[in-house]
Design a protein around this motif. Sequence first.
Motif, short mmCIF file in Angstrom:
data_model
loop_
_atom_site.label_atom_id
_atom_site.label_comp_id
_atom_site.label_asym_id
_atom_site.label_seq_id
_atom_site.Cartn_x
_atom_site.Cartn_y
_atom_site.Cartn_z
N ARG A 99 -65.63 9.19 37.89
CA ARG A 99 -66.98 9.78 37.86
C ARG A 99 -67.56 9.50 36.48
O ARG A 99 -66.96 9.88 35.47
N ALA A 134 -73.72 10.22 33.06
CA ALA A 134 -74.50 9.75 34.20
C ALA A 134 -75.96 9.53 33.82
O ALA A 134 -76.63 8.66 34.37
N GLU A 135 -76.46 10.34 32.88
CA GLU A 135 -77.87 10.22 32.51
C GLU A 135 -78.19 8.83 31.98
O GLU A 135 -79.32 8.36 32.10
N LEU A 142 -77.03 6.05 33.01
CA LEU A 142 -76.97 5.00 34.03
C LEU A 142 -78.32 4.78 34.69
O LEU A 142 -79.06 5.72 34.93
N TRP A 157 -76.11 3.97 39.23
CA TRP A 157 -75.67 5.22 39.83
C TRP A 157 -75.44 5.06 41.33
O TRP A 157 -74.47 5.56 41.89
N LEU A 194 -72.18 5.72 43.69
CA LEU A 194 -72.21 6.60 44.86
C LEU A 194 -71.80 5.90 46.15
O LEU A 194 -71.09 6.46 46.96
N PHE A 195 -72.30 4.70 46.35
CA PHE A 195 -72.27 4.12 47.69
C PHE A 195 -71.48 2.83 47.85
O PHE A 195 -71.06 2.52 48.94
N GLU A 202 -72.39 14.86 45.43
CA GLU A 202 -72.78 13.97 44.34
C GLU A 202 -74.07 13.21 44.64
O GLU A 202 -74.76 12.78 43.73
N VAL A 260 -60.99 14.93 39.13
CA VAL A 260 -62.04 14.64 38.15
C VAL A 260 -61.86 15.45 36.87
O VAL A 260 -61.97 14.92 35.77
N ASP A 284 -74.12 19.41 32.88
CA ASP A 284 -73.87 18.52 34.01
C ASP A 284 -73.36 19.32 35.20
O ASP A 284 -72.60 20.27 35.03
N ARG A 305 -77.32 14.03 38.64
CA ARG A 305 -77.91 12.70 38.39
C ARG A 305 -78.70 12.23 39.59
O ARG A 305 -79.76 11.61 39.49
#
Lengths: 96, 996
Positions: A27, A31-32, A34, A39, A43-44, B703, B744, B885, B890
């Motif tokens: 993870r 993340a911000e 990216l 992102w 995720l996918f 997520e 995680v 977070d 996100r």
Amino acid sequence: MLLITCPYCGPRPEIEFRCGGEAHIARPADAEALSDAAWADYLFYRTNPKGRHAERWIHQHGCQRWFNAVRDTASDAFVATYRMGEKRPPGTEGEP
Amino acid sequence: MSQPFRLAKGGRIDRSRPILMRFDDSEITAFAGDTAASALLANGIHLVGRSFKYHRPRGILAHGSEEPNALLDVDRGRGRREPNNRATVVEAFDGLVLHSQNRWPSLQRDIGAINDRVGSLVSAGFYYKTFMWPQMAWKHVYEPLIRRAAGLGAAPAVPDPDTYQHRHAHCDVLVVGAGPAGLAAAIAASEDARARVILCDEQAEPGGALLHDVTSEIDGVPAAVWLERALATLADRDNVTVLGRTTAFGYFNHNHIALAERLTDHLPSPTPGAPRERLWQVRAHRVVLASGAHERPLVFADNDRPGVMLAESLRVYVNRYAVAPGRRIVMVTTGASAYSAALDIAAAGLDVSIVDLRSDARCGPELAASRARGIPVETGHTVLAAMGRMRVTGLTIAPVGASGLPGPGREIACDCVGMSGGWTPSVHLFSQSRGALGYDPDADAFLPDRSRQPERSAGACRGTYDLSACLDDGAEAGAAAAGRTTSRRHTASATLVGFQPVRAMPRSGGVERAKAFVDFQNDVTAKDLKLAVREGFESIEHVKRYTTTGMATDQGKTSNMVALGLVAETLGRAVPAVGTTTFRLPYTPVTFGAFAGQNRGRLFDPERTTPVHDWAASAGAAFEDVGLWKRAWYFPRAGEDMHAAVARECRAVRSGVGIFDASTLGKIEVAGPDAAEFLNRIYTNSFSKLQHGRCRYGLMLKEDGYIFDDGVVARLAPDRFHLTTTTGGAPRVLAHMEDYLQTVWPDLQVFATSITEQWAVIAVQGPKARQSIAPLIEGIDLAEETLPHMALAEGRIAGIPCRLFRVSFTGEAGYEVNVPADYGRGVWEAIHASGKPFDITSYGTETMHVLRAEKGFIIVGQETDGTMTPDDMGLGGLVGRGKRDFVGKRSLARPDLIAAGRKQLVGLLTEKPREVLDEGAQIVTDTSLPVPMRMLGHVTSSYWSECLGRSIALAVVADGRQRRGQTLFVTTASGFAAAKVVDPVFIDPSGVRLHA
């Protein structure tokens, strides 16, 4: 019915487990930073190989621990199972 | 005269036990040990059915589970009637009742035979080119007609009264098939007493081909004696389990094999309650497949007439069942094995001759042996056609010259034909194990080539047809499976082997119009296969599906190789280039009962009930299923329907006090030094500052940013939280938490424990809620200042330790009383008694749904569908804005999730107040738009609101919040209903009632 060797409990039938998809996908810590595309990739997008695939499994109806496995998606042979947090064992990469 | 075709001597039937059966209108005498097929043949009955499509008269083709034609309806009495049983597999017993199928009004005169006359209109794939026009004819003409005409056999009309068992077994070696190879393998594998060996065979008697071999010797003794000794050896060994009447029908991953054992179908009066079948799931360390081979028929015109059978099958009926399949028998062959059959048939005193396509030079020792015995053999001849209709009366044969074309034909009379076009190893289970097949041109067959699992094949199923070679092969395989490298050798009489593959018997042009069958069960002819190729189908998978060859219940056991060879020849390609189709389970049909086992009726799914369930049942509650839970739906009083009951319950809650069983709610205890930090990361809102003794509503995302679950989080201590989830979501939420904790954030010190079943939850809601429970409470000050809305306290209720939550899902002031589950009912009854002066009213899930909808409270899974964000639901305020977070954060910034036009939660008030919208109904702006209209969203919840005296609905609508005040149109069964978009809170928007 696959026979899966839980690193904690030994060989148990598939019905006791649940598969959690591809393994070793961390993870993202920041993340911000990216982009939306990066992102979405996290995720996918998954590797989906024909052949050896590192994936996560949980022994849901047993010890309830998550662990990693390398399974050949064409033959369903389990090449290795190892604990969560451990690295993919050498020699289990790529083509059999 | 009874059994006119029973031979005076021989056979393995028990002549001391005569039996009486019925077939259609006739009474049949037979003996114990007969199959339905051998019993019918013993009585000279060959016509047993009508073919699937053309309704051609059909007889018995084979002797075992590969039989494609003789499908009978079997009535075992006592309500056990089953269609489509192969007569060759049904064991005959006294009182057995059999019916032919697929014919009307009778087997002799079947109106369906008209299909045979118009054959060219109903050739392969005809349904892809017909029944298209006019479209309207489909519903009223085509479909009813097709439904009546299609299918085979009559489905049972009563529930299956039998019981079925499941069993799991582990062994060191599983041997499939108890013919010579399988027996040798089992003996070799079980020599070490520590090796657990299971040997299974689909037939009633183990022995396979040895059961009809009356001439061979093995290791110096007749085959039958060797067989007896082999079985005795195995019976003597404690480490061996022999399962007869047991078909291995599925080969799965990691040597997991399924077996279907038939226990009572052969018994005239089974013990009542005895299981009919047993499904075994075997996990074997090693597997030996000794599944034998199937004979191929020959393709010539009208090769499907009753009396035209497989050559080896004639040998089986003569030797094993002492039945003469005819009085004048002709063998038609391209190989040697038919000669073994002819020799045995001649030895039984029957008139037999042979027609062999091969020239003298291509034949082996079988030719001289037969001629020496006085059997007429016509070599170098083809069969042009069979004669006769309800029974074969003769064959038209012709010499085949060097050119390959037939000369002038002549007729020979006969009443029974044995066809032999070679052999196909039975590689079904090997293929299911994902082993790779390889084409062997010498055997003209696909043989096991590369195993994928710890298994090996032995004997005829890998192309070995000589008896001593089969025995040696089996012994070697069995020894290897048990971990040994040496095995014993056997001596046995030589077997006549070898054949010349031929795809279709050479014929002259004039016979093109007649039907030469390849797949007997699905009525597929050689012409159909050529048609498929002509129409452009080249892949064998396409040809199979277009023509349906190999798709019947026999899975093409007698037809696959023939079809494949024909297609290859027509395409001009080599057989391996065309390839085989996929073999799938089951090898032969398995009953639904065997798969279901005990998992039917009340045992199909577990039923989860709450501690209050029995009280609710006695109080007359109606129940609904929520997942596996039974939840009280509403509590009707005398004369009330659901509408009236729910209306009364709703009024009672908002005006007095209601009591509701919320025990099914998911509950999780999250504890540990990092518990608050973990909750901060897993919910959208923060819990660090949540005080001890306070509750907060939390929203949980995945997520991808979409709502996953919601619930109330209560803090019991700095390091301990009690949180709730939706009823259906509890296991999912806990799994979600465990995933993050283990994979995680393993550094967080947190334990998450499911406590759903440990606590009974009783909701007490309404203006009189506090007064109702006050007398029972100890150790908690219920005053508004000390226990306000969204607080919790620990104390006792009716003497029982409790966690008392001041929370509301109804919008009224109220509580959720949590007590240890075992005390749930007692506390419920105590609260009921205590609330009696206030007319306390039990309410169910329907009322609960209405009350929360009146307040605009969402239910995850009802208003949300896995694609809704917090803002869509109007809960954007719950999303933390700072740097913290959390899971899904996100994604909330993804372009699609912040775009305009997203569906948003709104309320709908119909123009006609009494009109209640349908949940799921679609919403549009303008009913005059052309179809297909753009749909803005749908109704998620819809109820009659007793408190408002009108209907209400919640919906998700594109840009819903901007549409407040607009009138939209909602689909109904008869058209559209107009409704105004409003705020989704219909009662007490400022929430004053919560603080009563």
